[in-house]
Every structure is written in C-alpha cells, then in structure tokens.
Design a protein around this motif. Structure first.
Motif, PDB file in Angstrom:
ATOM      1  N   THR A 188     -63.414  14.974  27.966  1.00 28.02           N
ATOM      2  CA  THR A 188     -61.977  15.547  27.807  1.00 28.02           C
ATOM      3  C   THR A 188     -61.365  14.109  27.330  1.00 28.02           C
ATOM      4  OG1 THR A 188     -62.339  16.975  29.389  1.00 28.02           O
ATOM      5  CG2 THR A 188     -60.187  16.384  29.205  1.00 28.02           C
ATOM      6  N   PRO A 189     -60.591  14.371  26.436  1.00 26.46           N
ATOM      7  CA  PRO A 189     -59.689  13.101  25.715  1.00 26.46           C
ATOM      8  C   PRO A 189     -58.582  13.047  26.819  1.00 26.46           C
ATOM      9  CG  PRO A 189     -59.299  15.020  24.483  1.00 26.46           C
ATOM     10  CD  PRO A 189     -60.285  15.450  25.352  1.00 26.46           C
ATOM     11  N   PHE A 190     -57.959  11.916  26.914  1.00 24.72           N
ATOM     12  CA  PHE A 190     -56.509  11.629  27.471  1.00 24.72           C
ATOM     13  C   PHE A 190     -55.423  12.256  26.469  1.00 24.72           C
ATOM     14  CE2 PHE A 190     -59.034   8.018  29.474  1.00 24.72           C
ATOM     15  CZ  PHE A 190     -58.822   8.401  30.711  1.00 24.72           C
ATOM     16  N   MET A 191     -54.376  12.069  26.961  1.00 23.68           N
ATOM     17  CA  MET A 191     -53.169  12.839  26.405  1.00 23.68           C
ATOM     18  C   MET A 191     -52.944  12.197  25.036  1.00 23.68           C
ATOM     19  SD  MET A 191     -50.338  13.494  29.683  1.00 23.68           S
ATOM     20  CE  MET A 191     -49.290  14.815  28.677  1.00 23.68           C
ATOM     21  N   ARG A 192     -52.383  13.270  24.140  1.00 22.55           N
ATOM     22  CA  ARG A 192     -51.862  12.769  22.653  1.00 22.55           C
ATOM     23  C   ARG A 192     -50.388  12.903  22.657  1.00 22.55           C
ATOM     24  NH1 ARG A 192     -57.313  14.747  20.540  1.00 22.55           N
ATOM     25  NH2 ARG A 192     -58.536  12.894  20.957  1.00 22.55           N
ATOM     26  N   PHE A 193     -49.889  12.043  21.756  1.00 18.26           N
ATOM     27  CA  PHE A 193     -48.644  12.425  21.423  1.00 18.26           C
ATOM     28  C   PHE A 193     -48.221  13.977  21.061  1.00 18.26           C
ATOM     29  CE2 PHE A 193     -48.491   7.620  20.572  1.00 18.26           C
ATOM     30  CZ  PHE A 193     -48.065   7.354  21.787  1.00 18.26           C
ATOM     31  N   THR A 229     -64.437  22.125  42.999  1.00 19.30           N
ATOM     32  CA  THR A 229     -64.200  21.511  41.611  1.00 19.30           C
ATOM     33  C   THR A 229     -63.813  22.916  40.977  1.00 19.30           C
ATOM     34  OG1 THR A 229     -66.659  21.627  41.014  1.00 19.30           O
ATOM     35  CG2 THR A 229     -65.516  19.541  41.547  1.00 19.30           C
ATOM     36  N   THR A 230     -64.154  24.040  41.077  1.00 22.51           N
ATOM     37  CA  THR A 230     -63.699  25.112  40.439  1.00 22.51           C
ATOM     38  C   THR A 230     -62.262  25.316  40.461  1.00 22.51           C
ATOM     39  OG1 THR A 230     -63.727  26.654  42.113  1.00 22.51           O
ATOM     40  CG2 THR A 230     -65.847  26.422  41.104  1.00 22.51           C
ATOM     41  N   LEU A 231     -61.472  24.573  41.175  1.00 24.61           N
ATOM     42  CA  LEU A 231     -59.887  24.865  41.106  1.00 24.61           C
ATOM     43  C   LEU A 231     -59.456  23.728  40.075  1.00 24.61           C
ATOM     44  CD1 LEU A 231     -59.490  25.025  44.976  1.00 24.61           C
ATOM     45  CD2 LEU A 231     -59.176  26.612  43.428  1.00 24.61           C
ATOM     46  N   GLY A 232     -60.270  22.996  39.395  1.00 30.29           N
ATOM     47  CA  GLY A 232     -59.899  22.194  38.369  1.00 30.29           C
ATOM     48  C   GLY A 232     -59.333  20.906  38.699  1.00 30.29           C
ATOM     49  N   TYR A 233     -58.404  20.295  37.933  1.00 28.42           N
ATOM     50  CA  TYR A 233     -57.969  18.816  38.083  1.00 28.42           C
ATOM     51  C   TYR A 233     -56.646  18.581  38.098  1.00 28.42           C
ATOM     52  CZ  TYR A 233     -58.333  18.818  32.906  1.00 28.42           C
ATOM     53  OH  TYR A 233     -58.316  19.233  31.587  1.00 28.42           O
ATOM     54  N   SER A 234     -55.924  17.509  38.682  1.00 26.43           N
ATOM     55  CA  SER A 234     -54.517  17.393  38.704  1.00 26.43           C
ATOM     56  C   SER A 234     -54.247  16.136  37.798  1.00 26.43           C
ATOM     57  CB  SER A 234     -54.255  17.148  40.092  1.00 26.43           C
ATOM     58  OG  SER A 234     -54.293  18.217  40.740  1.00 26.43           O
ATOM     59  N   CYS A 235     -55.311  15.497  37.315  1.00 26.23           N
ATOM     60  CA  CYS A 235     -55.372  14.320  36.497  1.00 26.23           C
ATOM     61  C   CYS A 235     -56.596  14.231  35.613  1.00 26.23           C
ATOM     62  CB  CYS A 235     -55.072  12.969  37.137  1.00 26.23           C
ATOM     63  SG  CYS A 235     -56.377  12.408  38.239  1.00 26.23           S
ATOM     64  N   ILE A 236     -56.373  13.890  34.511  1.00 25.53           N
ATOM     65  CA  ILE A 236     -57.629  13.860  33.500  1.00 25.53           C
ATOM     66  C   ILE A 236     -58.514  13.088  33.979  1.00 25.53           C
ATOM     67  CG2 ILE A 236     -58.238  13.502  30.951  1.00 25.53           C
ATOM     68  CD1 ILE A 236     -55.194  14.061  30.107  1.00 25.53           C
ATOM     69  N   ALA A 237     -58.096  11.668  34.429  1.00 25.53           N
ATOM     70  CA  ALA A 237     -59.265  10.800  34.883  1.00 25.53           C
ATOM     71  C   ALA A 237     -60.369  11.556  35.901  1.00 25.53           C
ATOM     72  CB  ALA A 237     -58.607   9.829  35.493  1.00 25.53           C
ATOM     73  N   GLU A 238     -60.096  12.400  36.681  1.00 26.72           N
ATOM     74  CA  GLU A 238     -60.677  12.988  37.677  1.00 26.72           C
ATOM     75  C   GLU A 238     -61.626  13.940  37.083  1.00 26.72           C
ATOM     76  OE1 GLU A 238     -59.098  15.310  40.628  1.00 26.72           O
ATOM     77  OE2 GLU A 238     -60.914  15.402  41.797  1.00 26.72           O
ATOM     78  N   GLN A 239     -61.251  14.670  35.868  1.00 23.95           N
ATOM     79  CA  GLN A 239     -62.142  15.594  35.034  1.00 23.95           C
ATOM     80  C   GLN A 239     -63.334  14.630  34.110  1.00 23.95           C
ATOM     81  OE1 GLN A 239     -62.888  18.445  34.877  1.00 23.95           O
ATOM     82  NE2 GLN A 239     -63.510  19.253  32.881  1.00 23.95           N
ATOM     83  N   ARG A 240     -62.800  13.390  33.734  1.00 24.94           N
ATOM     84  CA  ARG A 240     -63.632  12.868  32.878  1.00 24.94           C
ATOM     85  C   ARG A 240     -64.570  12.086  33.968  1.00 24.94           C
ATOM     86  NH1 ARG A 240     -61.695  10.459  28.024  1.00 24.94           N
ATOM     87  NH2 ARG A 240     -62.376   8.279  28.848  1.00 24.94           N
ATOM     88  N   SER A 241     -64.370  11.887  35.096  1.00 30.30           N
ATOM     89  CA  SER A 241     -65.171  11.322  36.159  1.00 30.30           C
ATOM     90  C   SER A 241     -66.303  12.424  36.423  1.00 30.30           C
ATOM     91  CB  SER A 241     -64.633  10.994  37.304  1.00 30.30           C
ATOM     92  OG  SER A 241     -65.307  10.684  38.537  1.00 30.30           O
ATOM     93  N   ARG A 242     -65.936  13.643  36.482  1.00 27.92           N
ATOM     94  CA  ARG A 242     -66.847  14.809  36.485  1.00 27.92           C
ATOM     95  C   ARG A 242     -67.898  14.785  35.530  1.00 27.92           C
ATOM     96  NH1 ARG A 242     -62.629  19.005  39.148  1.00 27.92           N
ATOM     97  NH2 ARG A 242     -62.453  17.970  41.294  1.00 27.92           N
ATOM     98  N   GLU A 243     -67.263  14.750  34.207  1.00 24.74           N
ATOM     99  CA  GLU A 243     -67.977  15.031  33.233  1.00 24.74           C
ATOM    100  C   GLU A 243     -69.212  13.720  33.188  1.00 24.74           C
ATOM    101  OE1 GLU A 243     -64.375  17.005  30.482  1.00 24.74           O
ATOM    102  OE2 GLU A 243     -64.809  14.942  30.153  1.00 24.74           O
TER     103      GLU A 243
END
Lengths: 319, 319
Positions: free
Chosen positions: A287-292, A264-278
């Motif tokens: 971590t919020p999803f993308m904003r305009f 997991t130190t290599l980070g994430y390729s989609c926000i959902a994965e990071q949110r799942s870890r959190e």
C-alpha cells in the motif's frame, strides 16, 4: 454540548454552539468570543453555553436563538485553531513500538497551527511518505503538577477527533536522534466539533471512548477500529503522565495517538500500520503512502449511526 | 525597544514598554493589551509601541507617558506567559551530542506554562537531577513553510533569555524511547524583557547574539560563555529547520539551547556540562545538581555593563 469555532478571518475564529444533530448552530458571542476564552474560565462560561445549547436543541425560536444558522463544517476552523499545548500519547500499544505496558510513549507536538476539518493538507513532497492518522483527542482544563489519573479524569472538558499527519520517510532520522518528532509531524487536523463527555453516554467509560473510528481514503472505507478497545492507557493516565513534572494549562490537547485494534479485519487508521502488516505477511509493503489529490475522511458514528463530531475531510495538496 | 508583560492576575498579563535603562515602564494598554496581541499584528502595533518607547526613553513627561512607573522585574510574567510554540535547538554543538554539523537537533517543548523571571521553580524531587540551562530565545512572526534562513531572519521580532530547566535523571529513559523530552523538561523561565534585535547593535550579527551569558548559582558566577561564539547554527537556520514541513505562527519561540563555548575557562551554562567535564577529567562528576532553596540567576550585560534583558533570578522550591 457540542462546540465549534467558525472562521471569521481572525486567528482564533468565533465560538459557536452546534445542535446535537449538527443541523444548526448559533454564535456564542453574547457569552464568550473564542474556544480558548471559554476554556480559560470554564466553570463560569460552560453553564451559559449549555443553556444556549439546550435552547438550540429544543428547536423553537427564542430570543436567545433567533440568530441560529445552518451548520456547515466547511466554515469551521479546528475547535482550537491554535493551542498552548498538543501532546500525543501512543496509547495504542499494538501500534507504537516505543510504548511499554508500564508507561505510555508521549510526544510533544506543534500546536501553533491546527487545521480545520476541511482545510487542505499542504505539503511539499510526496516522497516524504505522507500518512494520515485517525485518533481521538481530549481538551483539558488546568491540571496541577503531580495530578493522579483520577484527578486528571475530572479535568477533561471536551473530546474531538484528530487527523495526525506523519511524514513517515522523515521519521527514522528523527527517531535516531532521540529528540522526538519535529519535521516528521506537520500540522494536525481536527473534527469540526468538540463535544463534552456527557454527550457520549455509555460510549465514554473508564476514560476511553468506545466507538468505531472510521477512516475513508479516496472514498474507500479502510478502517473502523474501536477507539476504546485499542487503548492500553486511558486519557486520565495519559494526562497524569504529562503532568508528572509540570502542570498542564487550560486548553491543552492530549491525543490518544492513532487508533489500532488487534482485530485486523477492522482495517487501519494509518497507512504505516497497513504497510507493517503487509511487510510481516508478504515481506514488503504494497500500500503506497498518500498522493497529492488524495482525500482522507475521518468520522465517528454513534450507535444510531449519527455523526458525533462531524467529519474531518481533508484533501492533500502540493505546496 | 524593550517590552515586558506585567502580572495582573490574568493568564496573559498586560503588555508594557520598558525604558532602555530598565528604570521606568509604561503600560501599553492604549495600544495593545498583550504581547501575543502585539505579535498577532506586529506591522501595525510595533510602530505605536516604538513611539511610546521613544517618549519613555526621552524622560520628559508627556501626555503619552504620564502614567510611567518604576520598573520592577518581580512584577513580570514571562514576556509570553503562554505561547503557541516553544522549540529548542541544540545549536551549541559542543553541548549536544545529538547535533551534527549538517543539521541542528531540535526539540518541541511545552509552551502552555512559561515562568516569569522571578517565579519559583517548583518541583517534587531533588532526585530527578534538577539542572538549570542558560540560553537565548527568539520570538518570531509568522514564518511560511519552506522558508529559507534568509527569509526566516527577517521574521525575528524579539529576543530574550531563557532558563531551560532539565531533569537530568529522567532524561535517559526518555532518550531511549526516542520520542523527545516530556517529563524531563519542566516549565521554562524567561527574562523580564523581550528586546527587538535593533537594540543590540553590533552584538546581533549573522543571526547570533555575541555577548557573554552570565549564570550565577547561589551567588557564585559559574559561567559567562559568549552566546554567539558557541552557536553552530544561527537563529535563522534554526527557524528554517523548524519550518521545513510546516509554518510557524506568530509568537512561536525558538530557543538556542544551553550556551556552551570551547573555552572551558568561561565556565558553564548548565550543571550537566560541568559534570561531563569532571567525568572526563576525574572519572566521575563532583558538582551536584540543584538542591531545594538554590537560586539561579541568568543575565546578559552589554559592552558597557548594562543589563540588556533584565535578570532571571529563580529559587528552586519543593512542591
């Protein structure tokens, strides 16, 4: 060789050959008009494109390369701006709950509108939970029904990067219906270049692409997992899965799904994965999803730090 | 007007105009090479095709129709032999457990290999539970993201019949994964003709096609439910559902799903429906799925008993 599709106002664009260092390009119009036309007759067309590619890389001016121009990814459409098939395997078992060790999860996606590397992501509502998704995709030649993974391996013609956008808040309702993703999977973006596997040297082995896939969100590097390490199923296995009960026609695109590594130190390729870890660590996602207005950049560098496919760099805009 | 795609050894075939009575045809090569090319530029191309169609129906020889030939459905590919999108709505709520009164169930299907009306259905195993599925499909022009049903209505260009083959024994495992159908939905067959809605007169109203859809299995008429009566969602609603978060490009095909009526005396459009009725009545299904060598014929007749789209007539063969 490296190929791109240049915007010309048409639906399919124009096929171009791009130099290995991404500095110059040359229209392939004397050989073949479009990427799909090249794939439709690959055995005949590819050697001619390879010849133009060799001359372009050699750098010296010749009759064949006298119309070379500076390569600009902003002028690129997706290598296939519209394709006859786009399926995404959830090959990264760490990432996809529905995948099993025996069989990949695979989703049929919309292929009628594939975005260029610098095309805006245009959507109506931030509330849909807009997520990027960095992955690798293979373009295949015709693959017969019932092909084995070994047979499928030999039908992979080109590789590229994908930004598989998901609307995470629309997914639960679609998952509950069991009929796949339709509204929750809007248009996918692709790298400027589609590259033959031989360009990748040792990084392409065992049907996987072993290089870090870098995701940079609003200028911050958020992920660089290795695209090969995370794959529980290789591309030949994904293609064979697709072809169990039907053939795949030339120009079909098979995606790896969003890259994910156990480290997991290599980070994430989609926000959902990071949110799942959190959620696992803290009880809720932070971590919020993308904003305009957000920018997502996806790129793969080789061992020497050179960009292999050029970068996807898309801005999220409100419709 | 009525259009067909004639086999010529190429992947996309050649566009032809077919007379209203299905007796004669004329290549459209002086106007447009392929069905997709016509759809790519419909506003410009369609009037020219309409003109040729009018002359062909008039029957008298003219400079434009001097190359007319006898129409033969065996020479037809699918109207779009490969398409950039094929989605199937389960618009018949009686049939599809996953549909709700509020929102249609819709599945992204494979569109890279669409079968002609008399092409064999080739599959490896009878044990997969091979089923036919008679339905109606619309081909649309470009539809913008967020289009309303009213807007979508005006983008329907052509209608045709579909034979949506399913592998029923492979479906439960795919349904359980929630990722849609991939292996359980092999190549779909289409009627020889794609027909503009104006050809259908009063039978096309409210975005539905009100005519019986006849399914004949090994020479026995097994179903003739009305394709309009069973639709809980009309085509404009299905298209608007598809376009909630993405646009649909010209040549996208939207299917109704297998037709079903409440009136069970009208028979069935897929074997699974009959087996379901038998299970309710008798505790177990008695009608077997298709066997190698079986023939399935799907056709729609107008009020005068004339075939509107020509017939799908496919033989199931072992790979």
């Amino acid at each position: 060789m490296k190929l791109a599709t240049i915007k010309d106002g048409s639906r399919d664009g124009q096929l171009a050959v791009v130099s290995r260092d991404l500095k110059s390009a040359h229209m392939a119009d004397a050989i073949c008009p479009t990427m799909q036309a090249a794939l439709d007759d690959w055995a005949f067309i590819a050697p001619q494109l390879e010849s133009l590619y060799a001359q372009l890389n050699a750098g010296h001016s010749s009759a064949s390369t006298r119309r070379a121009f500076d390569f600009d990814p902003a002028r690129c459409m997706a290598p296939l701006p519209r394709a006859f098939q786009w399926v995404v395997g959830a090959a990264n078992v760490d990432h996809a709950a529905g995948s099993s060790p025996e069989e990949p999860l695979m989703v049929q996606g919309g292929s009628d509108d594939l975005l260029g590397p610098m095309d805006d992501i245009v959507l109506a509502h931030e509330e849909w939970g807009i997520d990027f998704g960095a992955g690798v995709a293979a373009i295949v030649d015709d693959v017969p029904m019932g092909a084995t993974p070994d047979e499928a391996h030999g039908r992979i013609r080109l590789l590229m990067l994908a930004n598989e956008v998901s609307l995470r808040k629309l997914m639960p309702a679609e998952l509950a219906k069991g009929a796949g993703f339709l509204q929750s999977k809007p248009a996918t973006g692709f790298s400027p270049l589609a590259v033959t596997p031989d360009e990748l040297g040792e990084a392409w082995r065992g049907g996987k692409l072993y290089l870090p896939l870098r995701a940079t969100w609003n200028g911050h590097l958020v992920g660089q997992p290795d695209a090969g390490v995370g794959m529980a199923f290789n591309f030949p296995q994904l293609i064979a899965h697709l072809c169990k009960s039907r053939k795949a026609s030339a120009g079909s695109i098979v995606g790896s799904g969003t890259v994910s590594n156990r480290d997991t130190t290599l980070g994430y390729s989609c926000i959902a994965e990071q949110r799942s870890r959190e959620t696992i660590a803290d009880g809720e996602p932070s971590t919020p999803f993308m904003r305009f207005g957000d920018t997502i950049r996806i790129e793969m560098l080789d061992e020497k730090g050179k960009s292999v496919f050029g970068a996807i760099e898309q801005v999220l805009k409100k419709m």
